[in-house]
Design a protein around this motif. Structure first.
Motif, PDB file in Angstrom:
ATOM      1  N   LEU A 101       0.810  -1.232  -0.025  1.00 12.45           N
ATOM      2  CA  LEU A 101      -0.010   0.163   0.077  1.00 12.45           C
ATOM      3  C   LEU A 101       0.900   1.152   0.042  1.00 12.45           C
ATOM      4  CD1 LEU A 101      -2.627  -0.881   2.598  1.00 12.45           C
ATOM      5  CD2 LEU A 101      -3.113  -1.003   0.131  1.00 12.45           C
ATOM      6  N   GLU A 102       1.977   1.288   0.723  1.00  6.85           N
ATOM      7  CA  GLU A 102       2.969   2.322   0.620  1.00  6.85           C
ATOM      8  C   GLU A 102       3.575   2.659  -0.761  1.00  6.85           C
ATOM      9  OE1 GLU A 102       4.621   2.525   5.297  1.00  6.85           O
ATOM     10  OE2 GLU A 102       5.555   1.086   4.121  1.00  6.85           O
ATOM     11  N   ARG A 103       3.722   1.660  -1.442  1.00  7.80           N
ATOM     12  CA  ARG A 103       3.959   1.988  -2.877  1.00  7.80           C
ATOM     13  C   ARG A 103       2.967   2.586  -3.649  1.00  7.80           C
ATOM     14  NH1 ARG A 103       6.572  -3.526  -5.423  1.00  7.80           N
ATOM     15  NH2 ARG A 103       7.223  -1.895  -6.920  1.00  7.80           N
ATOM     16  N   VAL A 104       1.689   2.302  -3.482  1.00  9.89           N
ATOM     17  CA  VAL A 104       0.815   2.799  -4.128  1.00  9.89           C
ATOM     18  C   VAL A 104       0.797   4.179  -3.620  1.00  9.89           C
ATOM     19  CG1 VAL A 104      -1.812   2.969  -4.637  1.00  9.89           C
ATOM     20  CG2 VAL A 104      -0.504   0.866  -4.739  1.00  9.89           C
ATOM     21  N   ALA A 105       0.920   4.517  -2.343  1.00 12.69           N
ATOM     22  CA  ALA A 105       0.563   5.751  -1.809  1.00 12.69           C
ATOM     23  C   ALA A 105       1.819   6.679  -2.472  1.00 12.69           C
ATOM     24  CB  ALA A 105       0.836   5.932  -0.320  1.00 12.69           C
ATOM     25  N   ASP A 106       3.044   6.083  -2.629  1.00 12.33           N
ATOM     26  CA  ASP A 106       4.260   6.978  -3.105  1.00 12.33           C
ATOM     27  C   ASP A 106       3.774   7.268  -4.422  1.00 12.33           C
ATOM     28  OD1 ASP A 106       5.748   6.814  -0.819  1.00 12.33           O
ATOM     29  OD2 ASP A 106       6.574   4.875  -1.404  1.00 12.33           O
ATOM     30  N   ALA A 107       3.191   6.393  -5.202  1.00 14.73           N
ATOM     31  CA  ALA A 107       2.987   6.663  -6.704  1.00 14.73           C
ATOM     32  C   ALA A 107       1.713   7.853  -6.750  1.00 14.73           C
ATOM     33  CB  ALA A 107       2.489   5.426  -7.531  1.00 14.73           C
ATOM     34  N   ILE A 108       0.974   7.738  -5.965  1.00 15.25           N
ATOM     35  CA  ILE A 108      -0.028   8.723  -5.661  1.00 15.25           C
ATOM     36  C   ILE A 108       0.678  10.169  -5.639  1.00 15.25           C
ATOM     37  CG2 ILE A 108      -2.403   9.559  -4.874  1.00 15.25           C
ATOM     38  CD1 ILE A 108      -3.097   6.679  -4.676  1.00 15.25           C
ATOM     39  N   GLU A 109       1.179  10.074  -4.375  1.00 11.65           N
ATOM     40  CA  GLU A 109       1.686  11.350  -3.855  1.00 11.65           C
ATOM     41  C   GLU A 109       2.706  12.055  -4.968  1.00 11.65           C
ATOM     42  OE1 GLU A 109       2.002  11.612   0.763  1.00 11.65           O
ATOM     43  OE2 GLU A 109       3.690  10.530  -0.094  1.00 11.65           O
ATOM     44  N   THR A 110       3.470  11.263  -5.513  1.00 14.19           N
ATOM     45  CA  THR A 110       4.237  11.949  -6.551  1.00 14.19           C
ATOM     46  C   THR A 110       3.801  12.015  -8.063  1.00 14.19           C
ATOM     47  OG1 THR A 110       5.279   9.787  -7.192  1.00 14.19           O
ATOM     48  CG2 THR A 110       6.180  10.734  -5.396  1.00 14.19           C
ATOM     49  N   GLY A 111       2.311  11.685  -8.052  1.00 12.87           N
ATOM     50  CA  GLY A 111       1.695  12.228  -9.247  1.00 12.87           C
ATOM     51  C   GLY A 111       2.140  11.277 -10.510  1.00 12.87           C
ATOM     52  N   ALA A 112       2.399   9.966 -10.164  1.00  7.71           N
ATOM     53  CA  ALA A 112       3.111   9.212 -11.168  1.00  7.71           C
ATOM     54  C   ALA A 112       2.076   8.338 -11.969  1.00  7.71           C
ATOM     55  CB  ALA A 112       4.160   8.209 -10.443  1.00  7.71           C
ATOM     56  N   ALA A 113       1.139   8.475 -11.608  1.00  3.12           N
ATOM     57  CA  ALA A 113       0.117   8.026 -12.640  1.00  3.12           C
ATOM     58  C   ALA A 113       0.099   8.407 -14.177  1.00  3.12           C
ATOM     59  CB  ALA A 113      -1.332   8.192 -12.201  1.00  3.12           C
ATOM     60  N   ALA A 114      -0.332   7.582 -15.005  1.00  2.00           N
ATOM     61  CA  ALA A 114      -0.014   7.844 -16.353  1.00  2.00           C
ATOM     62  C   ALA A 114      -0.823   9.072 -16.822  1.00  2.00           C
ATOM     63  CB  ALA A 114      -0.830   6.696 -17.377  1.00  2.00           C
ATOM     64  N   SER A 115      -0.125   9.833 -17.605  1.00  2.00           N
ATOM     65  CA  SER A 115      -0.710  11.111 -18.112  1.00  2.00           C
ATOM     66  C   SER A 115      -2.072  11.075 -18.794  1.00  2.00           C
ATOM     67  CB  SER A 115       0.155  11.999 -19.194  1.00  2.00           C
ATOM     68  OG  SER A 115      -0.431  13.144 -19.415  1.00  2.00           O
ATOM     69  N   GLY A 116      -2.911  12.002 -18.235  1.00  2.09           N
ATOM     70  CA  GLY A 116      -4.353  12.001 -18.762  1.00  2.09           C
ATOM     71  C   GLY A 116      -5.476  10.904 -17.843  1.00  2.09           C
ATOM     72  N   ALA A 117      -4.693  10.310 -17.261  1.00  2.38           N
ATOM     73  CA  ALA A 117      -5.340   9.167 -16.403  1.00  2.38           C
ATOM     74  C   ALA A 117      -6.371   9.733 -15.277  1.00  2.38           C
ATOM     75  CB  ALA A 117      -4.757   8.014 -15.874  1.00  2.38           C
ATOM     76  N   ALA A 118      -7.545   9.132 -15.028  1.00  2.00           N
ATOM     77  CA  ALA A 118      -8.228   9.576 -13.805  1.00  2.00           C
ATOM     78  C   ALA A 118      -7.816   9.355 -12.760  1.00  2.00           C
ATOM     79  CB  ALA A 118      -9.707   8.790 -13.880  1.00  2.00           C
ATOM     80  N   PRO A 119      -7.624  10.278 -11.838  1.00  4.92           N
ATOM     81  CA  PRO A 119      -6.966  10.111 -10.397  1.00  4.92           C
ATOM     82  C   PRO A 119      -7.664   9.177  -9.658  1.00  4.92           C
ATOM     83  CG  PRO A 119      -8.457  12.127 -10.372  1.00  4.92           C
ATOM     84  CD  PRO A 119      -8.534  11.603 -11.792  1.00  4.92           C
ATOM     85  N   PHE A 120      -6.636   8.479  -8.935  1.00  2.00           N
ATOM     86  CA  PHE A 120      -7.257   7.374  -8.169  1.00  2.00           C
ATOM     87  C   PHE A 120      -7.139   7.655  -6.644  1.00  2.00           C
ATOM     88  CE2 PHE A 120      -5.845   3.264  -5.789  1.00  2.00           C
ATOM     89  CZ  PHE A 120      -7.316   2.779  -5.494  1.00  2.00           C
ATOM     90  N   ARG A 121      -8.390   7.739  -5.819  1.00  2.91           N
ATOM     91  CA  ARG A 121      -8.622   8.089  -4.727  1.00  2.91           C
ATOM     92  C   ARG A 121      -9.600   7.043  -4.169  1.00  2.91           C
ATOM     93  NH1 ARG A 121      -4.515  11.082  -2.129  1.00  2.91           N
ATOM     94  NH2 ARG A 121      -3.878  12.676  -3.830  1.00  2.91           N
ATOM     95  N   PRO A 122      -9.028   6.159  -3.349  1.00  7.24           N
ATOM     96  CA  PRO A 122     -10.130   5.318  -2.795  1.00  7.24           C
ATOM     97  C   PRO A 122     -10.741   5.936  -1.686  1.00  7.24           C
ATOM     98  CG  PRO A 122      -7.565   4.867  -2.046  1.00  7.24           C
ATOM     99  CD  PRO A 122      -7.784   5.603  -3.019  1.00  7.24           C
ATOM    100  N   LYS A 123     -11.877   5.379  -1.355  1.00  8.03           N
ATOM    101  CA  LYS A 123     -12.834   5.946  -0.450  1.00  8.03           C
ATOM    102  C   LYS A 123     -12.380   5.162   0.797  1.00  8.03           C
ATOM    103  CE  LYS A 123     -16.622   7.704  -3.220  1.00  8.03           C
ATOM    104  NZ  LYS A 123     -18.280   7.560  -3.263  1.00  8.03           N
ATOM    105  N   ALA A 124     -12.047   3.900   0.892  1.00  2.18           N
ATOM    106  CA  ALA A 124     -11.446   3.194   2.051  1.00  2.18           C
ATOM    107  C   ALA A 124     -10.410   2.253   1.694  1.00  2.18           C
ATOM    108  CB  ALA A 124     -12.651   2.227   2.493  1.00  2.18           C
TER     109      ALA A 124
END
Length: 321
Positions: A101-124
């Motif tokens: 989960l921390e690896r995913v958090a790092d990717a979200i925090e650094t904005g490393a998702a693919a360009s133009g992709a919908a932002p991923f923000r889980p609700k839980a």
């Protein structure tokens, strides 16, 4: 007597398999989400996204919707693609071990998702498979902007206990599992740490009685009810794996972190190791450096022999001078 871990694969009958999947889906609703919500799952399929072998893997794949990533086979690009795909799929639940989960958090925090992709923000977020420390929980909740629910699960038993929305201990799935807490073979009282033994109440294909799962925890006294109103017993998984604990001369169970803090207080220790073959035999090996002082060794003996490990303040006040 307690069973050690078997070397063979645990077999499940059809009813037990269905009950365990139903239990997993029920706990999704404890986090405030519909059990049919798309999920982003860190493990649960192989590295190619295919259902795991066997009927259990196929059943989970049929009931789940969402995207999967096997973190053991994932590099940073794979994690970034997973984040982007989870955003496109509209995943609301993220589940996996804290380290993944921390690896995913790092990717979200650094904005490393693919360009133009919908932002991923889980609700839980559901965390399982590793100890979830307060620091890790705070880190994940800050990065993911979502509550984190701890889950105690095992391949042999499915979801054994799960946090409710109050996140004050984990509610045991009492209709499927029976838990005991022991020190050696002696039961410990509620609120005291002990090795966890699990008995499966749902698996007729391969019964497991008083199974030593290898973890340490305690049962929360029944006089302390959960504010959520559920009456199932609650537990805490307190010190992780039983193999990481040693027994002090006073008979107390001690986590390896105590020895790390002990040696941090002593200058000139380059490396250390602790080994315990029996409850009365503790071997401590350390490598002294140039800053080592001759009075450190008797202080170590005194600290280990007389220290009350149950009182952290007493530990810190007993600092090396």
């Amino acid at each position: 007597r307690s069973l050690a871990k078997p070397d063979r694969v645990v077999r499940l009958d059809t009813i037990a398999r269905r009950e365990r999947v139903a239990d997993e889906l029920r706990h999704i609703e404890w986090s405030g989400l519909d059990w049919r919500t798309p999920r982003a799952v860190l493990i649960g399929r192989n590295e190619r996204g295919e259902a795991l072998d066997g009927p259990g893997g196929r059943l989970r794949a049929a009931l789940r919707s969402g995207v999967w990533l096997h973190p053991g086979h994932a590099d940073e690009d794979a994690v970034r693609r997973f984040v982007a795909e989870a955003g496109r799929a509209g995943a609301q639940l993220l589940t996996g071990p804290p380290s993944a989960l921390e690896r995913v958090a790092d990717a979200i925090e650094t904005g490393a998702a693919a360009s133009g992709a919908a932002p991923f923000r889980p609700k839980a977020v559901q965390s399982w498979g590793e100890c979830l420390s307060d620091e890790r929980r705070a880190r994940l909740e800050t990065a993911l902007a979502a509550p984190v629910f701890d889950v105690y699960r095992a391949a042999e038993f499915g979801e054994i206990a799960h946090q409710c929305d109050r996140r004050d201990g984990l509610h045991v799935t009492m209709e499927r599992t029976l838990l005991e807490f022991v020190h050696g073979d002696t039961p410990v009282s509620d609120g005291k740490d002990g090795e966890i033994l699990v008995t499966a109440l749902d698996n007729l294909a391969m019964p497991l009685f008083r199974y030593r799962i290898g973890d340490v925890g305690c049962r929360i006294p029944s006089a302390v009810p959960c504010p959520c109103g559920r009456t199932s017993e609650r537990i805490l998984v307190t010190d992780g794996r039983a193999a990481t604990l040693v027994t002090s001369p006073a008979g107390q169970r001690v986590h390896a972190d105590w020895f790390e803090w002990l040696f941090e207080a002593i200058p000139g220790v380059l490396d250390w190791r602790v080994r315990q073959d029996t409850s009365s035999d503790l071997t401590l090996v350390y490598v002294p450096g140039v800053a080592w002082r001759d009075d450190a060794e008797p202080w170590i003996h005194e600290a280990i022999a007389g220290l009350d490990f149950s009182d952290p303040l007493n530990f810190w006040n007993f600092g090396y001078r």
